[in-house]
Write a protein that holds these residues in place. Structure first.
Motif, PDB file in Angstrom:
ATOM      1  N   THR A  25       0.857  -1.192   0.000  1.00 42.85           N
ATOM      2  CA  THR A  25       0.000   0.000   0.000  1.00 42.85           C
ATOM      3  C   THR A  25       0.887   1.234   0.000  1.00 42.85           C
ATOM      4  OG1 THR A  25      -0.120  -0.048   2.425  1.00 42.85           O
ATOM      5  CG2 THR A  25      -1.889  -1.145   1.210  1.00 42.85           C
ATOM      6  N   SER A  26       0.504   2.214  -0.781  1.00 45.04           N
ATOM      7  CA  SER A  26       1.280   3.457  -0.864  1.00 45.04           C
ATOM      8  C   SER A  26       0.608   4.616  -0.146  1.00 45.04           C
ATOM      9  CB  SER A  26       1.509   3.826  -2.328  1.00 45.04           C
ATOM     10  OG  SER A  26       0.283   3.922  -3.014  1.00 45.04           O
ATOM     11  N   LEU A  27      -0.585   4.408   0.412  1.00 42.58           N
ATOM     12  CA  LEU A  27      -1.292   5.422   1.187  1.00 42.58           C
ATOM     13  C   LEU A  27      -1.685   4.833   2.527  1.00 42.58           C
ATOM     14  CD1 LEU A  27      -3.668   6.613  -1.667  1.00 42.58           C
ATOM     15  CD2 LEU A  27      -1.684   7.872  -0.865  1.00 42.58           C
ATOM     16  N   PHE A  28      -1.785   5.663   3.536  1.00 43.63           N
ATOM     17  CA  PHE A  28      -2.197   5.166   4.849  1.00 43.63           C
ATOM     18  C   PHE A  28      -3.043   6.207   5.548  1.00 43.63           C
ATOM     19  CE2 PHE A  28       1.802   7.355   5.697  1.00 43.63           C
ATOM     20  CZ  PHE A  28       1.529   8.064   6.854  1.00 43.63           C
ATOM     21  N   LEU A  29      -3.913   5.721   6.416  1.00 43.05           N
ATOM     22  CA  LEU A  29      -4.771   6.566   7.250  1.00 43.05           C
ATOM     23  C   LEU A  29      -4.814   5.934   8.635  1.00 43.05           C
ATOM     24  CD1 LEU A  29      -6.721   9.000   7.429  1.00 43.05           C
ATOM     25  CD2 LEU A  29      -8.577   7.436   6.832  1.00 43.05           C
ATOM     26  N   LEU A  30      -4.267   6.639   9.605  1.00 39.98           N
ATOM     27  CA  LEU A  30      -4.133   6.129  10.971  1.00 39.98           C
ATOM     28  C   LEU A  30      -4.988   6.966  11.900  1.00 39.98           C
ATOM     29  CD1 LEU A  30      -2.640   4.348  13.130  1.00 39.98           C
ATOM     30  CD2 LEU A  30      -0.887   6.154  13.181  1.00 39.98           C
ATOM     31  N   GLY A  31      -5.742   6.290  12.770  1.00 37.88           N
ATOM     32  CA  GLY A  31      -6.577   6.973  13.750  1.00 37.88           C
ATOM     33  C   GLY A  31      -6.053   6.781  15.157  1.00 37.88           C
ATOM     34  N   THR A  32      -5.921   7.858  15.914  1.00 33.97           N
ATOM     35  CA  THR A  32      -5.447   7.810  17.300  1.00 33.97           C
ATOM     36  C   THR A  32      -6.303   8.740  18.154  1.00 33.97           C
ATOM     37  OG1 THR A  32      -3.828   9.583  16.899  1.00 33.97           O
ATOM     38  CG2 THR A  32      -3.080   7.302  16.591  1.00 33.97           C
ATOM     39  N   HIS A  33      -6.115   8.615  19.467  1.00 36.22           N
ATOM     40  CA  HIS A  33      -6.859   9.467  20.404  1.00 36.22           C
ATOM     41  C   HIS A  33      -6.067   9.558  21.701  1.00 36.22           C
ATOM     42  CE1 HIS A  33     -10.205  11.350  22.494  1.00 36.22           C
ATOM     43  NE2 HIS A  33     -10.105  10.433  23.456  1.00 36.22           N
ATOM     44  N   SER A  34      -5.847  10.782  22.166  1.00 39.83           N
ATOM     45  CA  SER A  34      -5.147  11.009  23.424  1.00 39.83           C
ATOM     46  C   SER A  34      -5.664  12.297  24.043  1.00 39.83           C
ATOM     47  CB  SER A  34      -3.623  11.088  23.206  1.00 39.83           C
ATOM     48  OG  SER A  34      -3.285  12.184  22.383  1.00 39.83           O
ATOM     49  N   LYS A  35      -5.248  12.544  25.279  1.00 42.20           N
ATOM     50  CA  LYS A  35      -5.693  13.762  25.955  1.00 42.20           C
ATOM     51  C   LYS A  35      -5.105  14.998  25.305  1.00 42.20           C
ATOM     52  CE  LYS A  35      -5.941  15.914  30.526  1.00 42.20           C
ATOM     53  NZ  LYS A  35      -5.564  15.787  31.965  1.00 42.20           N
ATOM     54  N   LYS A  36      -3.859  14.889  24.832  1.00 42.45           N
ATOM     55  CA  LYS A  36      -3.195  16.031  24.204  1.00 42.45           C
ATOM     56  C   LYS A  36      -3.732  16.273  22.799  1.00 42.45           C
ATOM     57  CE  LYS A  36       1.392  17.894  23.226  1.00 42.45           C
ATOM     58  NZ  LYS A  36       2.861  17.619  23.280  1.00 42.45           N
ATOM     59  N   ARG A  37      -4.004  15.188  22.050  1.00 41.67           N
ATOM     60  CA  ARG A  37      -4.514  15.293  20.685  1.00 41.67           C
ATOM     61  C   ARG A  37      -5.739  14.393  20.541  1.00 41.67           C
ATOM     62  NH1 ARG A  37       1.067  15.162  20.256  1.00 41.67           N
ATOM     63  NH2 ARG A  37       1.966  17.071  19.372  1.00 41.67           N
ATOM     64  N   PRO A  38      -6.901  14.870  20.947  1.00 40.42           N
ATOM     65  CA  PRO A  38      -8.098  14.029  20.870  1.00 40.42           C
ATOM     66  C   PRO A  38      -8.625  13.907  19.441  1.00 40.42           C
ATOM     67  CG  PRO A  38      -8.665  16.200  21.707  1.00 40.42           C
ATOM     68  CD  PRO A  38      -7.178  16.182  21.555  1.00 40.42           C
ATOM     69  N   HIS A  39      -9.222  12.741  19.152  1.00 37.81           N
ATOM     70  CA  HIS A  39      -9.883  12.487  17.863  1.00 37.81           C
ATOM     71  C   HIS A  39      -8.947  12.867  16.709  1.00 37.81           C
ATOM     72  CE1 HIS A  39     -13.213  12.118  20.561  1.00 37.81           C
ATOM     73  NE2 HIS A  39     -13.329  13.429  20.752  1.00 37.81           N
ATOM     74  N   ASN A  40      -7.905  12.101  16.538  1.00 40.26           N
ATOM     75  CA  ASN A  40      -6.806  12.445  15.650  1.00 40.26           C
ATOM     76  C   ASN A  40      -6.756  11.494  14.459  1.00 40.26           C
ATOM     77  OD1 ASN A  40      -4.670  14.394  15.481  1.00 40.26           O
ATOM     78  ND2 ASN A  40      -3.223  12.713  15.687  1.00 40.26           N
ATOM     79  N   LEU A  41      -6.488  12.042  13.272  1.00 45.42           N
ATOM     80  CA  LEU A  41      -6.266  11.267  12.052  1.00 45.42           C
ATOM     81  C   LEU A  41      -4.936  11.688  11.445  1.00 45.42           C
ATOM     82  CD1 LEU A  41      -9.743  11.324  10.237  1.00 45.42           C
ATOM     83  CD2 LEU A  41      -8.768   9.467  11.591  1.00 45.42           C
ATOM     84  N   VAL A  42      -4.145  10.698  11.020  1.00 46.41           N
ATOM     85  CA  VAL A  42      -2.874  10.947  10.343  1.00 46.41           C
ATOM     86  C   VAL A  42      -2.981  10.360   8.936  1.00 46.41           C
ATOM     87  CG1 VAL A  42      -0.381  10.627  10.343  1.00 46.41           C
ATOM     88  CG2 VAL A  42      -1.606  10.860  12.511  1.00 46.41           C
ATOM     89  N   MET A  43      -2.874  11.214   7.937  1.00 48.36           N
ATOM     90  CA  MET A  43      -2.967  10.807   6.534  1.00 48.36           C
ATOM     91  C   MET A  43      -1.630  11.056   5.864  1.00 48.36           C
ATOM     92  SD  MET A  43      -5.541  12.291   3.566  1.00 48.36           S
ATOM     93  CE  MET A  43      -6.984  11.638   4.387  1.00 48.36           C
ATOM     94  N   GLY A  44      -1.174  10.064   5.081  1.00 50.91           N
ATOM     95  CA  GLY A  44       0.117  10.217   4.430  1.00 50.91           C
ATOM     96  C   GLY A  44       0.267   9.283   3.251  1.00 50.91           C
ATOM     97  N   ARG A  45       1.399   9.401   2.560  1.00 50.52           N
ATOM     98  CA  ARG A  45       1.705   8.568   1.401  1.00 50.52           C
ATOM     99  C   ARG A  45       3.170   8.170   1.446  1.00 50.52           C
ATOM    100  NH1 ARG A  45       0.089  13.355  -2.762  1.00 50.52           N
ATOM    101  NH2 ARG A  45       1.213  15.040  -1.744  1.00 50.52           N
ATOM    102  N   MET A  46       3.473   7.114   0.708  1.00 51.82           N
ATOM    103  CA  MET A  46       4.797   6.521   0.723  1.00 51.82           C
ATOM    104  C   MET A  46       5.475   6.724  -0.628  1.00 51.82           C
ATOM    105  SD  MET A  46       4.282   5.260   3.773  1.00 51.82           S
ATOM    106  CE  MET A  46       5.759   4.289   4.021  1.00 51.82           C
TER     107      MET A  46
END
Length: 310
Positions: free
Chosen positions: A84-105
């Protein structure tokens, strides 16, 4: 990184050749996965974005200890393993709530990535409307000059188009366009932070208009998000230039006096010699004939001749 061993079978050789750089690349596949901790908002957002990307995506429902901005080795390993050459990662923390990281390779290394915070979200199942078919192409509508002025906004625009690009085609049926993705840049607050980005998805409905061109109506089908750009990491100029290099086989050969614009229209330049206006063929009219004109001029000279007296 995965070990690139020499294939022992013909099938393994073909699989390894498919992973090598191609003149015409395949459809970019995306990997959608969850981080170590996620919220219900993040999980629903990942599922809705995965539904818009299908079938060119793979979804991992289990949690993964991945922090791409701190350590990207595990993410690069998973993208290479799943091709896969694209990715979408979901995270959640107190410092960065409801977070999405989108990127490509690029070459199975992270080229650029962008972190988005979800400020507001409505899942797709809330909207009572027709859903688009799997694999349908979206239309994109970007509203706001900031998408061409700021680097983070322009990268976000490029990532979205790359994420939902799909297969390269040269024509599409009007009925095959079923949904539109509208991305609007909101105003910037006074504290200097990036403003909100409104992400909306609409279903296209073609109504009768009495002409050959139908009347188009929009019906919101979801999901709906309000994003805010957080952290970013972009590639330097040299790596970006190498990643966007066009192969020689696809480069258009330069032809003398022929140019093309951004829309693909071709223009030609013609060089003409000295034009002799007396020899140019004009409309054939009796009044414009040279012989008749010269004869009339001769008669006028004869009539004006003065005869001397004896």
């Amino acid at each position: 990184m995965l070990r690139s061993a020499k294939p022992k079978t013909a099938r393994g050789k073909r699989a390894q050749e498919r992973r090598q750089p191609q003149v015409i690349e395949n459809v970019k596949r995306a990997m959608v996965l969850r981080g170590a901790t996620t919220s219900e908002t993040v999980n629903t957002a990942l599922q809705d974005l995965y539904a818009l990307k299908k079938p060119d995506a793979v979804y991992f429902s289990k949690k993964n200890e991945i922090l791409p901005f701190e350590d990207d080795t595990k993410l690069e390993f998973l993208t290479q393993r799943n091709d896969t050459s694209l990715f979408l990662l979901g995270t959640h923390s107190k410092k960065r709530p409801h977070n999405l990281v989108m990127g490509r390779m690029f070459d199975f290394h992270i080229l650029d990535m962008l972190e988005l915070g979800i400020e507001y979200a409505i899942p797709a199942y809330v909207f009572d409307s027709v859903k688009c078919a799997v694999g349908s192409r979206p239309l994109f509508l970007f509203q706001g000059d900031v998408f061409d002025q700021r680097e983070d906004y322009s990268k976000f625009k490029s990532l979205l188009i790359d994420f939902f690009h799909g297969e390269e085609i040269h024509g599409i049926d009007l009925k095959g366009i079923q949904h539109l993705i509208s991305v609007t840049a909101g105003p910037f607050p006074d504290d200097g932070q990036p403003g909100l980005i409104f992400f909306r998805v609409f279903a296209l409905q073609f109504k009768k208009s009495g002409t050959r061109t139908p009347r188009v109506e929009l019906q919101e089908m979801g999901p709906a998000f309000d994003f805010r750009i957080r952290r970013t990491r972009f590639a330097d100029h040299s790596i970006w230039k190498e990643a966007t290099r066009v192969p020689k086989e696809l480069q258009l050969k330069k032809t003398k006096n022929v140019s093309r614009d951004g829309l693909g229209d071709t223009y030609g330049r013609i060089h003409l010699g000295d034009q002799k206006l007396d020899d140019i063929q004009t409309r054939k009219m009796k009044a414009l004939k040279r012989i008749r004109r010269e004869k009339m001029m001769g008669n006028m000279i004869d009539d004006s001749t003065v005869v001397g007296l004896d």
